[in-house]
Structure formats: structure tokens, C-alpha cells
Write an enzyme that holds these catalytic residues in place. Structure first.
Site, short mmCIF file in Angstrom:
data_model
loop_
_atom_site.label_atom_id
_atom_site.label_comp_id
_atom_site.label_asym_id
_atom_site.label_seq_id
_atom_site.Cartn_x
_atom_site.Cartn_y
_atom_site.Cartn_z
N GLY A 1 0.82 -1.21 0.00
CA GLY A 1 0.00 0.00 0.00
C GLY A 1 0.85 1.25 0.00
N TYR B 1 -13.80 -3.47 10.45
CA TYR B 1 -12.43 -2.93 10.49
C TYR B 1 -11.78 -3.23 11.86
CZ TYR B 1 -8.76 0.69 10.21
OH TYR B 1 -7.56 1.37 10.20
N ALA C 1 -10.98 -6.90 12.27
CA ALA C 1 -9.80 -7.29 11.49
C ALA C 1 -8.52 -6.80 12.16
CB ALA C 1 -9.91 -6.72 10.07
N ILE D 1 -4.58 9.39 12.33
CA ILE D 1 -3.51 10.05 11.58
C ILE D 1 -4.15 10.65 10.33
CG2 ILE D 1 -1.23 9.77 10.53
CD1 ILE D 1 -1.25 8.78 13.44
N THR E 1 2.99 -4.74 20.33
CA THR E 1 2.22 -3.73 19.59
C THR E 1 2.47 -2.38 20.25
OG1 THR E 1 0.50 -5.30 18.92
CG2 THR E 1 -0.09 -2.97 18.90
P1 NAD Z 1 -4.83 5.04 2.48
O1 NAD Z 1 -6.17 4.68 1.94
O2 NAD Z 1 -4.20 6.32 2.06
O3 NAD Z 1 -3.77 3.88 2.18
C1 NAD Z 1 -4.11 2.54 2.08
C2 NAD Z 1 -3.27 1.94 0.99
O4 NAD Z 1 -3.54 0.54 0.88
C3 NAD Z 1 -3.59 2.57 -0.38
O5 NAD Z 1 -2.38 2.83 -1.05
C4 NAD Z 1 -4.36 1.48 -1.08
O6 NAD Z 1 -4.24 1.53 -2.47
C5 NAD Z 1 -3.69 0.25 -0.48
N1 NAD Z 1 -4.49 -0.95 -0.66
C6 NAD Z 1 -5.80 -1.14 -0.36
N2 NAD Z 1 -6.19 -2.38 -0.74
C7 NAD Z 1 -5.10 -2.98 -1.28
C8 NAD Z 1 -4.86 -4.25 -1.86
N3 NAD Z 1 -5.83 -5.18 -1.96
N4 NAD Z 1 -3.62 -4.54 -2.29
C9 NAD Z 1 -2.64 -3.62 -2.21
N5 NAD Z 1 -2.79 -2.39 -1.69
C10 NAD Z 1 -4.02 -2.08 -1.25
O7 NAD Z 1 -4.97 4.96 4.06
P2 NAD Z 1 -3.87 5.13 5.22
O8 NAD Z 1 -4.48 5.98 6.27
O9 NAD Z 1 -2.55 5.48 4.66
O10 NAD Z 1 -3.84 3.64 5.81
C11 NAD Z 1 -2.67 2.82 5.80
C12 NAD Z 1 -2.82 1.76 6.88
O11 NAD Z 1 -2.84 2.38 8.15
C13 NAD Z 1 -4.11 0.94 6.78
O12 NAD Z 1 -3.85 -0.41 7.14
C14 NAD Z 1 -4.99 1.59 7.84
O13 NAD Z 1 -5.97 0.70 8.33
C15 NAD Z 1 -3.94 1.93 8.89
N6 NAD Z 1 -4.35 2.94 9.84
C16 NAD Z 1 -4.60 4.23 9.44
C17 NAD Z 1 -4.97 5.16 10.39
C18 NAD Z 1 -5.24 6.59 10.04
O14 NAD Z 1 -5.76 7.32 10.91
N7 NAD Z 1 -4.94 7.03 8.84
C19 NAD Z 1 -5.10 4.79 11.74
C20 NAD Z 1 -4.84 3.48 12.11
C21 NAD Z 1 -4.45 2.57 11.15
#
Ligand code: NAD
Length: 253
Positions: free
Chosen positions: A14, A157, A160, A190, A241
Site C-alpha cells: 500500500g 475494520y 480485522a 492520523i 504492539t
Molecule cells: P490510504 O487509503 O491512504 O492507504 C491505504 C493503501 O492501501 C492505499 O495505497 C491502497 O491503495 C492500499 N491498498 C488497499 N487495498 C489494497 C490491496 N488489496 N492490495 C494492495 N494495496 C491495497 O490509508 P492510510 O491511512 O494510509 O492507511 C494505511 C494503513 O494504516 C491501513 O492499514 C490503515 O488501516 C492503517 N491505519 C490508518 C490510520 C489513520 O488514521 N490514517 C489509523 C490506524 C491505522
């Protein structure tokens, strides 16, 4: 204490946006060669070119974390370009928000397949290759504080991510014998594309007031934890974690 990633080869899933792009920049900045993995190869190629211009060794591979064939092909192409992949950042994730009674089978599968099953498949395929190489390595799963304490309209979510935190411990237990460490980061809120619009709403602004530090995190706020877990400085850490949330999990009841 050695936080440098010189000599490491790190893969980020991602990596085409948000936290994944930030993690790729941070790992390259700390000295790692970086395999950028995501479905959108065009966006990865632009990031690859930008990082290569800074002197980093970077390659881009297409990878859909819900497709095992795509994962194995991406891992093998990344290793062929840069060498054995010994750091894996399981970052790819998706989210939809709806009350539990409105979450249909397809929504449930979409979120669990990507955020839990996808992380397992990437970790398994990377670990099989690390065991064969005999080098050991570090897997960093990007979980969430919603995997520790529930939030409304996110049961798929949150479930998971809770599963991902437990999976982190189970894999740490099994793979310590191969020198493969498995840890997780549980970010709080974030600011990225996944949530930016929500935090302009009244509900979003009210949520920020419940974070003890009274602000959203920025992607760079996660980089200390990332570089710690990716590097040999955390050599005696596995199954952990790290919460990086501005104190959100400590918010007052
Ligand atoms: P985002 O949507 O910008 O990034 C998610 C990325 O995952 C994207 O690039 C998307 O294309 C990619 N992706 C989705 N499905 C995919 C697949 N099947 N194969 C390959 N790539 C795939 O969101 P983000 O905020 O950057 O999230 C990144 C990670 O951080 C995620 O796992 C999210 O759950 C986690 N997270 C984010 C936050 C937050 O507040 N932003 C908080 C806790 C956890």
C-alpha cells in the site's frame, strides 16, 4: 543503539499513498533499499523516481494483497531487483463505515480480506523466503487503536485489526526460531486520505477534542516506532504492539 537500516531491504504494501508512502520515504531515509508494492503501479513509479533521485535504491512492484499469486510475484520481483527482503511493512488496508446491521457479506469480506487475510498471506510468503535464506527479518503490521478499543460503525475494520494484533503475537511465537520478529504499530487517528474529510465535520472535530494531545497525528509521527521495529535496535522485541495515538487510548471514561 543502532536505528540505521543500512543494508536492509524493506517492502511496504500500500505504498502508493498515505501512511505507506510516508513509510517508504522514512525507510529509504534511514538507509534501506525499498520495494514499493501496491496495485497502482503508475503512482509507485513516480515515488520510485523521486526516491531514486535522493540516492536511495528503490523498485516498484504491482501487488494486490488479496491475491496470493500477485503477492508471490511481487516479493520475488522485489528480491530479484534489490536482494532478500528482510523487512516487511504490512500497511495496505481499507475501511468503510456503517452500523453493524448494515454491513453486508461483501463489505465484511472486503475489509477482512484486505486488513487481516492479506497481512497474513504477505507475512507467510515473506517468512517462507526468509526461512529459506536463513537471514532472519522483521515484519511490522500496521494495526489500529480500534483493534484494542471499539469505535462505532467499524465492527468489520476493528475486528480485522484486533485479529491482526493477535496474529502478530501468534506469528512471533512460531517464527522466533527462524530469527523472524513480528511486531505491530497501532496508530491512533492520523490525517490521510482515508479520513481527511471526516475530520472537517462536527463529529470529526468533536473526536479530536477527546484525544489527550488535542490533535490528529501526522504520518511522520509514526516513523520513530517504524524505524525502531524495522531495525536491529528492537532485536529483543517480538509480538509487541506499539500504540502511537497522542494518548487516545488513555482518554477519560
Ligand atoms: P490510504 O487509503 O491512504 O492507504 C491505504 C493503501 O492501501 C492505499 O495505497 C491502497 O491503495 C492500499 N491498498 C488497499 N487495498 C489494497 C490491496 N488489496 N492490495 C494492495 N494495496 C491495497 O490509508 P492510510 O491511512 O494510509 O492507511 C494505511 C494503513 O494504516 C491501513 O492499514 C490503515 O488501516 C492503517 N491505519 C490508518 C490510520 C489513520 O488514521 N490514517 C489509523 C490506524 C491505522
Amino acid at each position: 543503539m543502532e536505528l540505521s537500516l543500512d543494508g536492509k531491504v524493506a517492502l511496504v504494501t500500500g505504498a502508493s499513498s498515505g501512511l505507506g508512502e510516508n513509510f517508504a520515504r522514512a525507510l529509504a531515509g534511514a538507509g534501506a533499499a525499498v520495494v514499493l508494492a501496491a496495485r497502482r503501479l503508475d503512482r509507485l513509479e513516480a515515488l520510485r523516481d523521486a526516491l531514486t533521485a535522493t540516492g536511495a535504491r528503490v523498485t516498484a512492484v504491482a501487488m494486490d494483497v488479496t491475491d496470493t499469486g500477485s503477492i508471490t510475484a511481487g516479493l520475488d520481483a522485489g528480491a530479484a531487483a534489490l536482494g532478500t527482503i528482510d523487512v516487511v511493512v504490512n500497511n495496505a488496508g481499507v475501511s468503510t463505515a456503517a452500523p453493524a446491521m448494515d454491513i453486508g457479506d461483501a463489505d465484511w469480506r472486503f475489509v477482512v480480506d484486505t486488513n487481516l487475510t492479506g497481512c497474513f498471506t504477505v507475512a507467510r510468503e515473506a517468512a517462507v523466503r526468509l526461512k529459506a535464506a536463513g537471514t532472519g527479518g522483521s515484519i511490522v503490521n500496521i494495526a489500529s487503536i480500534t483493534g484494542m478499543r471499539p469505535a462505532g460503525a467499524l465492527v468489520h475494520y476493528a475486528s480485522a485489526k484486533a485479529g491482526l494484533i493477535h496474529m502478530t503475537k501468534a506469528l512471533a511465537l512460531e517464527w522466533a526460531r527462524y530469527g523472524i520478529r513480528v511486531n505491530a504499530i497501532a496508530p491512533g487517528y492520523i490525517e490521510t486520505d482515508i479520513n481527511r474529510d471526516f475530520f472537517t465535520t462536527d463529529a470529526g472535530k468533536a473526536l479530536i477534542k477527546r484525544i489527550p494531545q488535542r490533535r490528529l497525528g501526522q504520518p511522520e509521527d509514526l516513523n520513530g516506532a517504524l524505524c525502531l521495529l524495522a531495525s536491529d535496535a528492537s532485536g529483543f522485541m517480538t509480538g509487541s504492539t506499539l500504540e502511537v495515538d497522542g494518548g487516545h487510548l488513555c482518554s477519560s471514561l
